[in-house]
Structures are given as C-alpha cells and as structure tokens.
Write a protein that holds these residues in place. Sequence first.
Motif, mmCIF file in Angstrom:
data_model
loop_
_atom_site.group_PDB
_atom_site.id
_atom_site.type_symbol
_atom_site.label_atom_id
_atom_site.label_comp_id
_atom_site.label_asym_id
_atom_site.label_seq_id
_atom_site.Cartn_x
_atom_site.Cartn_y
_atom_site.Cartn_z
ATOM 1 N N VAL A 52 0.846 -1.198 0.000
ATOM 2 C CA VAL A 52 0.000 0.000 0.000
ATOM 3 C C VAL A 52 0.877 1.242 0.000
ATOM 4 O O VAL A 52 1.798 1.368 0.800
ATOM 5 C CB VAL A 52 -0.938 -0.013 1.233
ATOM 6 C CG1 VAL A 52 -1.722 1.278 1.307
ATOM 7 C CG2 VAL A 52 -1.866 -1.205 1.180
ATOM 8 N N GLU A 53 0.587 2.161 -0.915
ATOM 9 C CA GLU A 53 1.311 3.432 -0.969
ATOM 10 C C GLU A 53 0.625 4.510 -0.143
ATOM 11 O O GLU A 53 1.278 5.289 0.529
ATOM 12 C CB GLU A 53 1.407 3.921 -2.419
ATOM 13 C CG GLU A 53 2.398 3.175 -3.256
ATOM 14 C CD GLU A 53 2.529 3.777 -4.646
ATOM 15 O OE1 GLU A 53 1.691 4.630 -5.017
ATOM 16 O OE2 GLU A 53 3.460 3.387 -5.349
ATOM 17 N N ARG A 54 -0.713 4.565 -0.217
ATOM 18 C CA ARG A 54 -1.440 5.673 0.401
ATOM 19 C C ARG A 54 -2.801 5.192 0.866
ATOM 20 O O ARG A 54 -3.433 4.358 0.228
ATOM 21 C CB ARG A 54 -1.601 6.770 -0.648
ATOM 22 C CG ARG A 54 -2.309 7.991 -0.164
ATOM 23 C CD ARG A 54 -2.357 9.065 -1.232
ATOM 24 N NE ARG A 54 -1.007 9.428 -1.628
ATOM 25 C CZ ARG A 54 -0.631 9.607 -2.886
ATOM 26 N NH1 ARG A 54 -1.485 9.434 -3.870
ATOM 27 N NH2 ARG A 54 0.599 9.958 -3.174
ATOM 28 N N VAL A 55 -3.263 5.743 1.998
ATOM 29 C CA VAL A 55 -4.598 5.459 2.518
ATOM 30 C C VAL A 55 -5.291 6.791 2.806
ATOM 31 O O VAL A 55 -4.758 7.622 3.540
ATOM 32 C CB VAL A 55 -4.539 4.615 3.819
ATOM 33 C CG1 VAL A 55 -5.929 4.391 4.372
ATOM 34 C CG2 VAL A 55 -3.848 3.290 3.580
ATOM 35 N N ASN A 56 -6.454 6.989 2.217
ATOM 36 C CA ASN A 56 -7.288 8.157 2.510
ATOM 37 C C ASN A 56 -8.578 7.671 3.153
ATOM 38 O O ASN A 56 -9.164 6.690 2.700
ATOM 39 C CB ASN A 56 -7.610 8.943 1.242
ATOM 40 C CG ASN A 56 -6.395 9.596 0.641
ATOM 41 O OD1 ASN A 56 -5.438 9.881 1.337
ATOM 42 N ND2 ASN A 56 -6.430 9.818 -0.654
ATOM 43 N N ILE A 57 -9.004 8.364 4.200
ATOM 44 C CA ILE A 57 -10.208 7.973 4.933
ATOM 45 C C ILE A 57 -11.212 9.116 4.873
ATOM 46 O O ILE A 57 -10.844 10.282 4.974
ATOM 47 C CB ILE A 57 -9.871 7.650 6.399
ATOM 48 C CG1 ILE A 57 -8.983 6.423 6.474
ATOM 49 C CG2 ILE A 57 -11.134 7.433 7.204
ATOM 50 C CD1 ILE A 57 -8.566 6.068 7.871
ATOM 51 N N LEU A 58 -12.493 8.758 4.716
ATOM 52 C CA LEU A 58 -13.537 9.764 4.806
ATOM 53 C C LEU A 58 -14.757 9.147 5.456
ATOM 54 O O LEU A 58 -14.955 7.940 5.421
ATOM 55 C CB LEU A 58 -13.880 10.342 3.426
ATOM 56 C CG LEU A 58 -14.310 9.372 2.353
ATOM 57 C CD1 LEU A 58 -15.778 9.583 2.047
ATOM 58 C CD2 LEU A 58 -13.498 9.632 1.116
ATOM 59 N N LYS A 59 -15.535 10.001 6.094
ATOM 60 C CA LYS A 59 -16.769 9.551 6.725
ATOM 61 C C LYS A 59 -17.929 9.928 5.831
ATOM 62 O O LYS A 59 -18.095 11.088 5.472
ATOM 63 C CB LYS A 59 -16.931 10.182 8.103
ATOM 64 C CG LYS A 59 -15.905 9.673 9.105
ATOM 65 C CD LYS A 59 -16.203 10.154 10.492
ATOM 66 C CE LYS A 59 -17.335 9.321 11.020
ATOM 67 N NZ LYS A 59 -17.577 9.506 12.442
ATOM 68 N N VAL A 60 -18.716 8.935 5.449
ATOM 69 C CA VAL A 60 -19.909 9.169 4.652
ATOM 70 C C VAL A 60 -21.013 9.551 5.636
ATOM 71 O O VAL A 60 -21.352 8.785 6.532
ATOM 72 C CB VAL A 60 -20.287 7.915 3.842
ATOM 73 C CG1 VAL A 60 -21.556 8.158 3.049
ATOM 74 C CG2 VAL A 60 -19.136 7.518 2.929
ATOM 75 N N GLN A 61 -21.552 10.742 5.480
ATOM 76 C CA GLN A 61 -22.530 11.266 6.429
ATOM 77 C C GLN A 61 -23.871 10.550 6.302
ATOM 78 O O GLN A 61 -24.243 10.084 5.226
ATOM 79 C CB GLN A 61 -22.738 12.760 6.197
ATOM 80 C CG GLN A 61 -21.509 13.604 6.482
ATOM 81 C CD GLN A 61 -21.105 13.557 7.938
ATOM 82 O OE1 GLN A 61 -21.943 13.570 8.821
ATOM 83 N NE2 GLN A 61 -19.805 13.478 8.183
ATOM 84 N N ALA A 62 -24.598 10.499 7.405
ATOM 85 C CA ALA A 62 -25.938 9.908 7.413
ATOM 86 C C ALA A 62 -26.878 10.798 6.597
ATOM 87 O O ALA A 62 -26.804 12.021 6.665
ATOM 88 C CB ALA A 62 -26.429 9.774 8.844
ATOM 89 N N LYS A 63 -27.777 10.177 5.830
ATOM 90 C CA LYS A 63 -28.717 10.933 5.007
ATOM 91 C C LYS A 63 -30.107 10.885 5.626
ATOM 92 O O LYS A 63 -30.583 9.817 6.010
ATOM 93 C CB LYS A 63 -28.825 10.315 3.614
ATOM 94 C CG LYS A 63 -27.656 10.527 2.727
ATOM 95 C CD LYS A 63 -27.995 9.959 1.356
ATOM 96 C CE LYS A 63 -26.863 10.166 0.390
ATOM 97 N NZ LYS A 63 -27.176 9.589 -0.916
ATOM 98 N N PRO A 64 -30.775 12.019 5.703
ATOM 99 C CA PRO A 64 -32.165 11.990 6.165
ATOM 100 C C PRO A 64 -33.064 11.405 5.079
ATOM 101 O O PRO A 64 -32.930 11.740 3.906
ATOM 102 C CB PRO A 64 -32.492 13.451 6.434
ATOM 103 C CG PRO A 64 -31.526 14.214 5.606
ATOM 104 C CD PRO A 64 -30.303 13.372 5.462
#
Length: 98
Positions: A52-64
Amino acid sequence: MSLHPNEVLLAPVVSEKSYSLIEDRKYSFKVHPNAHKTQIRQAVEQLFDVHVERVNILKVQAKPKRRGLIKGTRPGWKKAIVQVREGETIPIFEGAQA
C-alpha cells in the motif's frame, strides 16, 4: 483498539466512481468505524498480499430519509480509499471490470 484484519475491512465499495478509480490503482472499502489508517494499511497488505502506498479515509454522512409521515436517517459509515504500488492489483475487483 486492536482489530483483526478481517474486522477492519467490512466490504468493498461497488459504485461507478469506485470502479473508475481502479485505473489509478485506487480501491475503496467500507471499514470499521474505529479503524485508523495504519490498521487499514496492515489489513489490506495482509489479506491481499499487496504493498500500500497511500490510505485516505472519509466519513460518509448519514442521510435523512422520509417515507410518508415517517422520518428517519440512513446510517453513516467510514470509507477508505487505498492506493497500491504500481503493477499490483486486488483480485476481488477484477471480475466486474471486464
């Protein structure tokens, strides 16, 4: 928090955008909410035998969401985009690309 590699990676993300990123050697996974970049890197390297060269993390927000008078929300989740070394691939994504 110590997690086993099978607990860190929950599922691959199947979408048009995630499959367009495969050309750039980037793979998307749904991951455990408490996992951090180092754990995700180690889990991918152990499970798929890649570097693995790179790891990007994001949080997918809850949808109403709403159905008639009933209101609710879709659950939020955590996504990791992992870039592997040149010339390496993760085989679970290869079948849908053809």
